[in-house]
Design a protein around this motif. Structure first.
Motif, short mmCIF file in Angstrom:
data_model
loop_
_atom_site.label_atom_id
_atom_site.label_comp_id
_atom_site.label_asym_id
_atom_site.label_seq_id
_atom_site.Cartn_x
_atom_site.Cartn_y
_atom_site.Cartn_z
N VAL A 116 0.73 -1.30 0.04
CA VAL A 116 -0.05 -0.05 0.04
C VAL A 116 0.70 1.33 0.09
O VAL A 116 0.52 2.10 -0.70
CB VAL A 116 -1.01 0.07 1.14
CG1 VAL A 116 -1.65 1.54 1.40
CG2 VAL A 116 -1.87 -1.16 1.04
N TYR A 117 1.99 1.40 0.86
CA TYR A 117 2.78 2.40 0.56
C TYR A 117 3.62 2.53 -0.50
O TYR A 117 3.93 3.52 -0.87
CB TYR A 117 3.83 2.33 1.96
CG TYR A 117 3.29 2.30 3.40
CD1 TYR A 117 2.05 3.13 3.53
CD2 TYR A 117 3.78 1.65 4.41
CE1 TYR A 117 1.66 3.26 4.95
CE2 TYR A 117 3.23 1.62 5.59
CZ TYR A 117 2.05 2.50 5.95
OH TYR A 117 1.83 2.47 7.03
N ASP A 118 4.03 1.68 -1.24
CA ASP A 118 4.26 1.80 -2.53
C ASP A 118 3.43 2.11 -3.51
O ASP A 118 3.59 3.06 -4.65
CB ASP A 118 4.67 0.37 -3.23
CG ASP A 118 5.98 -0.19 -2.51
OD1 ASP A 118 6.72 0.61 -1.87
OD2 ASP A 118 6.35 -1.63 -2.79
N LEU A 119 2.07 1.88 -3.56
CA LEU A 119 1.06 2.55 -4.23
C LEU A 119 0.91 3.79 -3.99
O LEU A 119 0.42 4.58 -4.90
CB LEU A 119 -0.33 1.59 -4.08
CG LEU A 119 -0.17 0.21 -4.78
CD1 LEU A 119 -1.44 -0.73 -4.15
CD2 LEU A 119 -0.17 0.06 -6.04
N PHE A 120 0.68 4.37 -2.75
CA PHE A 120 0.48 5.63 -1.94
C PHE A 120 1.52 6.12 -1.23
O PHE A 120 1.62 6.12 -0.06
CB PHE A 120 -0.88 5.64 -1.16
CG PHE A 120 -2.02 5.09 -1.90
CD1 PHE A 120 -2.64 6.08 -2.97
CD2 PHE A 120 -2.76 3.93 -1.76
CE1 PHE A 120 -3.84 5.28 -3.63
CE2 PHE A 120 -3.77 3.66 -2.57
CZ PHE A 120 -4.06 4.33 -3.11
N PRO A 121 2.58 6.50 -1.90
CA PRO A 121 4.01 6.95 -1.15
C PRO A 121 3.75 8.00 0.01
O PRO A 121 4.24 8.12 1.07
CB PRO A 121 4.90 7.49 -1.92
CG PRO A 121 4.55 6.68 -3.41
CD PRO A 121 2.94 6.66 -3.34
N VAL A 122 2.49 8.92 -0.35
CA VAL A 122 2.32 9.86 0.67
C VAL A 122 1.68 9.18 2.19
O VAL A 122 1.84 9.65 3.23
CB VAL A 122 1.30 10.92 0.11
CG1 VAL A 122 -0.08 10.32 0.01
CG2 VAL A 122 1.14 12.11 1.38
N LEU A 123 1.17 8.06 1.98
CA LEU A 123 0.74 7.33 3.17
C LEU A 123 1.86 6.68 3.91
O LEU A 123 1.72 6.71 5.21
CB LEU A 123 -0.30 6.25 2.89
CG LEU A 123 -1.70 6.62 2.12
CD1 LEU A 123 -2.53 5.42 1.91
CD2 LEU A 123 -2.32 7.65 3.09
N GLY A 124 2.74 6.34 3.25
CA GLY A 124 3.97 5.75 3.88
C GLY A 124 4.74 6.97 4.76
O GLY A 124 5.22 6.76 5.77
N ASP A 125 4.80 8.21 4.19
CA ASP A 125 5.22 9.49 4.60
C ASP A 125 4.83 9.77 5.81
O ASP A 125 5.26 10.44 6.78
CB ASP A 125 5.48 10.44 3.77
CG ASP A 125 6.38 10.16 2.53
OD1 ASP A 125 7.16 9.52 2.84
OD2 ASP A 125 6.02 10.99 1.55
N ARG A 126 3.21 9.44 5.98
CA ARG A 126 2.61 10.01 7.03
C ARG A 126 1.99 8.70 7.99
O ARG A 126 0.90 8.99 8.46
CB ARG A 126 1.29 10.77 6.65
CG ARG A 126 1.85 12.08 5.48
CD ARG A 126 0.84 12.81 5.39
NE ARG A 126 0.63 13.78 6.79
CZ ARG A 126 -0.31 14.49 7.04
NH1 ARG A 126 -1.15 15.00 6.06
NH2 ARG A 126 -0.39 15.05 8.24
N ARG A 127 2.59 7.75 7.85
CA ARG A 127 1.99 6.51 8.39
C ARG A 127 1.82 6.52 10.05
O ARG A 127 1.00 6.16 10.53
CB ARG A 127 3.02 5.09 8.26
CG ARG A 127 4.43 5.44 8.92
CD ARG A 127 5.20 4.19 8.61
NE ARG A 127 5.75 3.90 7.41
CZ ARG A 127 6.41 3.10 6.73
NH1 ARG A 127 6.45 1.93 7.29
NH2 ARG A 127 6.58 3.36 5.53
N SER A 128 2.57 7.53 10.70
CA SER A 128 2.22 7.55 12.06
C SER A 128 1.37 9.05 12.26
O SER A 128 0.81 9.29 13.53
CB SER A 128 3.85 7.82 12.92
OG SER A 128 4.52 6.79 12.91
#
Length: 234
Positions: A116-128
């Motif tokens: 999912v983070y690969d698909l939506f990098p912004v979510l990976g950046d803001r995971r916390s």
């Protein structure tokens, strides 16, 4: 993948779906189009078990979904992204995503999150980050990502473009198209933005007052000027 036959549903004396029959073919995007009140959202809610049909049948990969409750649908391969970008604002991005994997049973793995983070990098950046801090576009990405955590074979998407900037709409629709091509995902897409939906769909179904008035390849619907003006607004 999905076969709907003679589906009727409503609310009290109001008939929202009147003898609706359609199919969503495996590995394709089927767009369900129409004006407000056409029955589009009721269709998805009835298919996913959130609303009970009055009559008719729904089958997923040949299996009847008659009286299957909504909470069992992820375990059968169906994920529903309802209208409204419903995230749990008190939880973080990653906690919201992990909830999406619970419906299929078993442990939620890091591989699912990484995908999912690969698909939506912004979510990976803001995971916390708390979900309440996300923009509208980021929330839409989160609810789609949460649905994908269940590893569905059938994805129901209700108005994913609602209230979003054209750039974000193009990004989300492009991602859905890529998922279909790469993973063989089947998508039933409800959308008022008919032009955008038909640009990514393989097939289109037009509802009007709860009835199917057109069912054809997406390019044929987009090229039918009389039908577009009468039902699709462009």
């Amino acid at each position: 993948m999905l076969a709907i036959t003679g589906l009727c549903a409503g609310y009290g004396p109001i008939t929202a779906l009147d003898d609706v029959t359609l199919t969503a073919r495996e590995g394709e995007i089927t767009a369900v189009l129409g004006a407000n009140g056409a029955g589009k959202t009721t269709l998805l809610r009835t298919v996913s078990g959130l609303h009970r049909a009055r009559s008719g049948t729904v089958e997923l990969a040949g299996r009847s979904l008659h009286r299957v409750p909504a909470e069992r649908m992820p375990g059968l391969g169906m994920a529903h992204v309802p209208e409204g970008r419903g995230v749990i604002t008190e939880l973080t991005v990653e906690e919201n995503l992990r909830l999406g994997g619970l419906g299929r049973g078993g442990k939620v793995g890091g591989d699912d999150l990484d995908r999912v983070y690969d698909l939506f990098p912004v979510l990976g950046d803001r995971r916390s980050a708390l979900a309440t801090t996300l923009s509208g576009g980021e929330r839409q990405m989160l609810v789609v990502g949460r649905a994908l955590m269940a590893r569905p074979t059938m994805l129901l998407l209700d108005e994913p473009s609602l209230g979003l900037a054209p750039r974000i709409v193009a990004q989300i629709f492009g991602l859905v198209r890529d998922l279909v091509r790469a993973d063989g995902l089947t998508v039933l897409l409800v959308e008022q933005n008919a032009r955008s939906a038909l640009s990514v769909a393989d097939r289109g179904v037009v509802l009007s007052l709860g009835r199917v008035v057109a069912d054809a390849p997406a390019d044929e619907l987009a090229g039918d000027e009389k039908l577009r003006h009468a039902y699709l607004g462009f």
